[in-house]
Design a protein around this motif. Structure first.
Motif: not given
Length: 180
Positions: A127-128, A110-114, A63-65
């Motif tokens: 990173a979790q 936290l997830r970062l996509d580029a 589940v995310g935002y």
């Protein structure tokens, strides 16, 4: 585990009322090769959820935002309720009966996509952290749309675990070692 699955089902049912046809629900079977000596491979039911409502999402059981998104970059916070590597002590071979159960853990991350700008290849950095340590993952992937209903996404992932994570899931505590 049953409480987690029931909670996800309730979330799915409530989210689909508001999702305006931006959802997918399915069921699958999770297959796991045990990494523990003597523990049998397991099969377990797994909900397959794909729900998007504004900036909120459910993918699989995560589940995310998504708090930031543009054409080249996205960032989100998430909760993975089934992280880690669970094993019941009773499933281990004799000689390992001094080992305690290892349970799944809920992990926040936290997830970062580029977009790399290189032939449509995207990267992800995750990173979790949870009660029993943390994990990081670096990914590279590219989507190939075959037709309107099928997209193939080959990917490469590199994972790393914190000392607390590896101690809990792969180590033996002093108490467990003394029992032998």
């Amino acid at each position: 585990m049953k409480k987690i699955l029931l909670g996800l089902l309730a979330l799915t049912m409530s989210a689909t009322m508001f999702a305006e046809d931006k959802f997918g629900i399915g069921a699958g079977m999770g297959l796991s090769d045990s990494m523990y000596k003597g523990a049998e491979d397991k099969a377990y039911p797994m909900p397959l959820l794909d729900i998007n409502y504004g900036d909120f999402y459910v993918k699989g059981v995560t589940v995310g935002y998504e708090f930031y998104k543009d054409d080249a970059f996205a960032a989100s916070l998430f909760l993975d309720p089934l992280a880690g590597f669970a094993v019941d002590a009773e499933d281990l071979k004799s000689g390992y009966n001094n080992i305690d159960d290892r349970k799944f853990q809920a992990m926040f991350g936290l997830r970062l996509d580029a977009d790399t700008g290189f032939y449509g290849v995207r990267t992800g950095l995750t990173a979790q952290v949870g009660e029993h340590g943390g994990e990081g993952k670096l990914s590279a992937f590219k989507a190939y749309k075959v037709d309107e209903k099928l997209t193939i996404v080959p990917s490469v992932h590199v994972k790393g675990y914190s000392g607390d994570f590896t101690d809990y899931y792969f180590g033996v505590s002093k108490e467990e070692a003394r029992r032998n």
